[in-house]
Design a protein around this motif. Sequence first.
Motif, PDB file in Angstrom:
ATOM      1  N   ILE A 225       0.842  -1.206   0.000  1.00 41.34           N
ATOM      2  CA  ILE A 225       0.000   0.000   0.000  1.00 41.34           C
ATOM      3  C   ILE A 225       0.873   1.250   0.000  1.00 41.34           C
ATOM      4  CG2 ILE A 225      -1.612   1.353   1.394  1.00 41.34           C
ATOM      5  CD1 ILE A 225      -2.968  -1.240   2.208  1.00 41.34           C
ATOM      6  N   ASP A 226       1.946   1.239   0.803  1.00 41.78           N
ATOM      7  CA  ASP A 226       2.856   2.392   0.839  1.00 41.78           C
ATOM      8  C   ASP A 226       3.472   2.639  -0.535  1.00 41.78           C
ATOM      9  OD1 ASP A 226       2.328   2.692   3.515  1.00 41.78           O
ATOM     10  OD2 ASP A 226       4.133   1.646   4.200  1.00 41.78           O
ATOM     11  N   SER A 227       3.892   1.561  -1.209  1.00 43.57           N
ATOM     12  CA  SER A 227       4.516   1.695  -2.524  1.00 43.57           C
ATOM     13  C   SER A 227       3.520   2.203  -3.563  1.00 43.57           C
ATOM     14  CB  SER A 227       5.089   0.345  -2.972  1.00 43.57           C
ATOM     15  OG  SER A 227       5.620   0.424  -4.280  1.00 43.57           O
ATOM     16  N   ILE A 228       2.292   1.679  -3.516  1.00 45.36           N
ATOM     17  CA  ILE A 228       1.261   2.119  -4.464  1.00 45.36           C
ATOM     18  C   ILE A 228       0.954   3.601  -4.266  1.00 45.36           C
ATOM     19  CG2 ILE A 228      -1.174   1.869  -5.086  1.00 45.36           C
ATOM     20  CD1 ILE A 228      -0.877  -1.135  -4.438  1.00 45.36           C
ATOM     21  N   CYS A 229       0.887   4.022  -3.007  1.00 43.18           N
ATOM     22  CA  CYS A 229       0.618   5.434  -2.723  1.00 43.18           C
ATOM     23  C   CYS A 229       1.737   6.323  -3.263  1.00 43.18           C
ATOM     24  CB  CYS A 229       0.454   5.647  -1.222  1.00 43.18           C
ATOM     25  SG  CYS A 229      -1.081   4.958  -0.551  1.00 43.18           S
ATOM     26  N   GLU A 230       2.966   5.869  -3.115  1.00 44.52           N
ATOM     27  CA  GLU A 230       4.098   6.651  -3.624  1.00 44.52           C
ATOM     28  C   GLU A 230       4.080   6.694  -5.150  1.00 44.52           C
ATOM     29  OE1 GLU A 230       9.008   6.714  -3.368  1.00 44.52           O
ATOM     30  OE2 GLU A 230       7.841   5.293  -2.168  1.00 44.52           O
ATOM     31  N   THR A 231       3.778   5.561  -5.776  1.00 41.97           N
ATOM     32  CA  THR A 231       3.744   5.496  -7.238  1.00 41.97           C
ATOM     33  C   THR A 231       2.612   6.331  -7.813  1.00 41.97           C
ATOM     34  OG1 THR A 231       4.693   3.258  -7.223  1.00 41.97           O
ATOM     35  CG2 THR A 231       3.530   3.940  -9.220  1.00 41.97           C
ATOM     36  N   CYS A 232       1.450   6.285  -7.158  1.00 40.68           N
ATOM     37  CA  CYS A 232       0.249   6.960  -7.679  1.00 40.68           C
ATOM     38  C   CYS A 232       0.027   8.340  -7.075  1.00 40.68           C
ATOM     39  CB  CYS A 232      -0.981   6.089  -7.432  1.00 40.68           C
ATOM     40  SG  CYS A 232      -0.910   4.468  -8.210  1.00 40.68           S
ATOM     41  N   ASN A 233       0.961   8.781  -6.235  1.00 40.61           N
ATOM     42  CA  ASN A 233       0.857  10.107  -5.613  1.00 40.61           C
ATOM     43  C   ASN A 233      -0.432  10.242  -4.790  1.00 40.61           C
ATOM     44  OD1 ASN A 233       1.783  12.697  -5.016  1.00 40.61           O
ATOM     45  ND2 ASN A 233       0.760  13.614  -6.779  1.00 40.61           N
ATOM     46  N   ILE A 234      -0.648   9.273  -3.895  1.00 37.68           N
ATOM     47  CA  ILE A 234      -1.810   9.274  -3.007  1.00 37.68           C
ATOM     48  C   ILE A 234      -1.347   9.631  -1.593  1.00 37.68           C
ATOM     49  CG2 ILE A 234      -3.672   7.870  -2.033  1.00 37.68           C
ATOM     50  CD1 ILE A 234      -3.478   6.083  -4.515  1.00 37.68           C
ATOM     51  N   MET A 235      -2.045  10.546  -0.950  1.00 42.31           N
ATOM     52  CA  MET A 235      -1.698  10.929   0.416  1.00 42.31           C
ATOM     53  C   MET A 235      -1.868   9.731   1.345  1.00 42.31           C
ATOM     54  SD  MET A 235      -0.659  13.267   2.486  1.00 42.31           S
ATOM     55  CE  MET A 235      -0.876  14.809   1.589  1.00 42.31           C
ATOM     56  N   ASN A 236      -0.801   9.392   2.060  1.00 42.69           N
ATOM     57  CA  ASN A 236      -0.803   8.190   2.890  1.00 42.69           C
ATOM     58  C   ASN A 236      -0.342   8.530   4.304  1.00 42.69           C
ATOM     59  OD1 ASN A 236      -0.643   5.618   3.952  1.00 42.69           O
ATOM     60  ND2 ASN A 236       1.230   5.071   2.850  1.00 42.69           N
ATOM     61  N   ASP A 237      -1.277   8.443   5.256  1.00 41.05           N
ATOM     62  CA  ASP A 237      -0.949   8.683   6.662  1.00 41.05           C
ATOM     63  C   ASP A 237      -1.179   7.433   7.501  1.00 41.05           C
ATOM     64  OD1 ASP A 237      -0.223  11.315   6.234  1.00 41.05           O
ATOM     65  OD2 ASP A 237      -2.249  12.080   6.555  1.00 41.05           O
ATOM     66  N   ASN A 238      -1.018   6.269   6.880  1.00 37.08           N
ATOM     67  CA  ASN A 238      -1.256   5.019   7.608  1.00 37.08           C
ATOM     68  C   ASN A 238      -0.317   4.845   8.796  1.00 37.08           C
ATOM     69  OD1 ASN A 238      -3.318   4.359   5.920  1.00 37.08           O
ATOM     70  ND2 ASN A 238      -2.390   2.505   5.081  1.00 37.08           N
ATOM     71  N   ASN A 239       0.870   5.429   8.695  1.00 36.71           N
ATOM     72  CA  ASN A 239       1.847   5.279   9.774  1.00 36.71           C
ATOM     73  C   ASN A 239       1.760   6.406  10.803  1.00 36.71           C
ATOM     74  OD1 ASN A 239       2.924   2.947   8.554  1.00 36.71           O
ATOM     75  ND2 ASN A 239       4.219   4.196   7.210  1.00 36.71           N
ATOM     76  N   LYS A 240       0.704   7.207  10.694  1.00 32.98           N
ATOM     77  CA  LYS A 240       0.502   8.302  11.636  1.00 32.98           C
ATOM     78  C   LYS A 240      -0.867   8.153  12.305  1.00 32.98           C
ATOM     79  CE  LYS A 240       3.142  11.543   8.752  1.00 32.98           C
ATOM     80  NZ  LYS A 240       3.084  12.843   8.034  1.00 32.98           N
ATOM     81  N   ILE A 241      -1.011   8.795  13.446  1.00 31.45           N
ATOM     82  CA  ILE A 241      -2.311   8.815  14.123  1.00 31.45           C
ATOM     83  C   ILE A 241      -3.188   9.845  13.422  1.00 31.45           C
ATOM     84  CG2 ILE A 241      -3.513   9.305  16.284  1.00 31.45           C
ATOM     85  CD1 ILE A 241      -1.005   8.443  17.775  1.00 31.45           C
ATOM     86  N   GLY A 242      -4.351   9.402  12.956  1.00 29.61           N
ATOM     87  CA  GLY A 242      -5.230  10.308  12.229  1.00 29.61           C
ATOM     88  C   GLY A 242      -6.638   9.760  12.145  1.00 29.61           C
ATOM     89  N   PRO A 243      -7.566  10.518  11.563  1.00 27.84           N
ATOM     90  CA  PRO A 243      -8.979  10.107  11.523  1.00 27.84           C
ATOM     91  C   PRO A 243      -9.280   9.038  10.476  1.00 27.84           C
ATOM     92  CG  PRO A 243      -8.690  12.219  10.425  1.00 27.84           C
ATOM     93  CD  PRO A 243      -7.362  11.876  11.024  1.00 27.84           C
ATOM     94  N   THR A 244      -8.382   8.834   9.512  1.00 28.41           N
ATOM     95  CA  THR A 244      -8.652   7.863   8.445  1.00 28.41           C
ATOM     96  C   THR A 244      -7.436   6.983   8.187  1.00 28.41           C
ATOM     97  OG1 THR A 244      -7.952   9.439   6.733  1.00 28.41           O
ATOM     98  CG2 THR A 244     -10.303   9.385   7.282  1.00 28.41           C
ATOM     99  N   LYS A 245      -7.703   5.830   7.579  1.00 25.79           N
ATOM    100  CA  LYS A 245      -6.655   4.909   7.148  1.00 25.79           C
ATOM    101  C   LYS A 245      -6.959   4.459   5.720  1.00 25.79           C
ATOM    102  CE  LYS A 245      -4.437   4.804  11.084  1.00 25.79           C
ATOM    103  NZ  LYS A 245      -3.089   5.402  11.219  1.00 25.79           N
TER     104      LYS A 245
END
Length: 304
Positions: A225-245
Amino acid sequence: MEFPSLGEHCQYDSCNQTDFLPLQCKCGKVFCRVHFNDHCLSGLCELAPKSREINLRNDDEIFRCSENLCKKGNFHEMLCDKCHKHFCVEHRFHLSCPEIDDDVMALKIEQLEAPRRQFHEVNKHLQEKITENIRKALQSSAKVKTASKIHLMRIKQKAIGPKILPANERTYFSIKKPEDMEAKPVVIVHDEENVVKIETISIDPDLKGAVPVFVSSKWSLGRAIDSICETCNIMNDNNKIGPTKLRLFRQLDGYCISPTKMHIEIKELIASEILTEGDKLVMEYISTDVMNSLDDSSQVFLRQ
């Protein structure tokens, strides 16, 4: 040893030396390399080439090519039938002649563009036909795997991802990016018997609106998922505390791929048939509160 029958004597005054590769002026006189230039520049011969056409720094530069930026030349003059300028062999039939009439220019351009246009039209028709065949195959659940394999071949042609990955480790999917960062509604199922009651999402085999990507089959789902987000330029905060995953869903039925177990490897998901290489996957945000309410037996579906 002498060869009196070979070569010509330079006809320039005070020279008369024998030259085995003489240059002949249009007036008929023969000169050596040195005095041919002097003869042409003297102005005494009306038939001699103009001074701007002469360049004896190299043997192949006498008549200079009129093509812009071309420095080639020839011993023999080759005039264009239209503009009457000299061109080298490479540019002799070039379309850049400034005095070529519009009809001839349009005809030549059409001759060059027609095959390219025909190729694009045929390719477009072929892709539409393939898409329609896949869509028909997906109407039967028994043909989903076959349709996915055909879809996979199309994905491989355009897929992007980390170039350092060995070819034998690459696993291909097409990804539909999230339209915004809002958490999407989901349906949580704890009883497997209720899964059949979930309204499914029909797959769209057309690659329009999707990004073909590849990841390593040895990676965990989280790393993929991290790699896909980097490739597709998707905001990814899965490794942070936040309201969404961010989570991956099958576009076929909206099923969330292992929502709580990010450590599971891609090859395990394929072996257990949760994923099929060539799947069209949907990347979406879901609420962190929803994630916290899940247990290992929970199954999550994207609500249509």
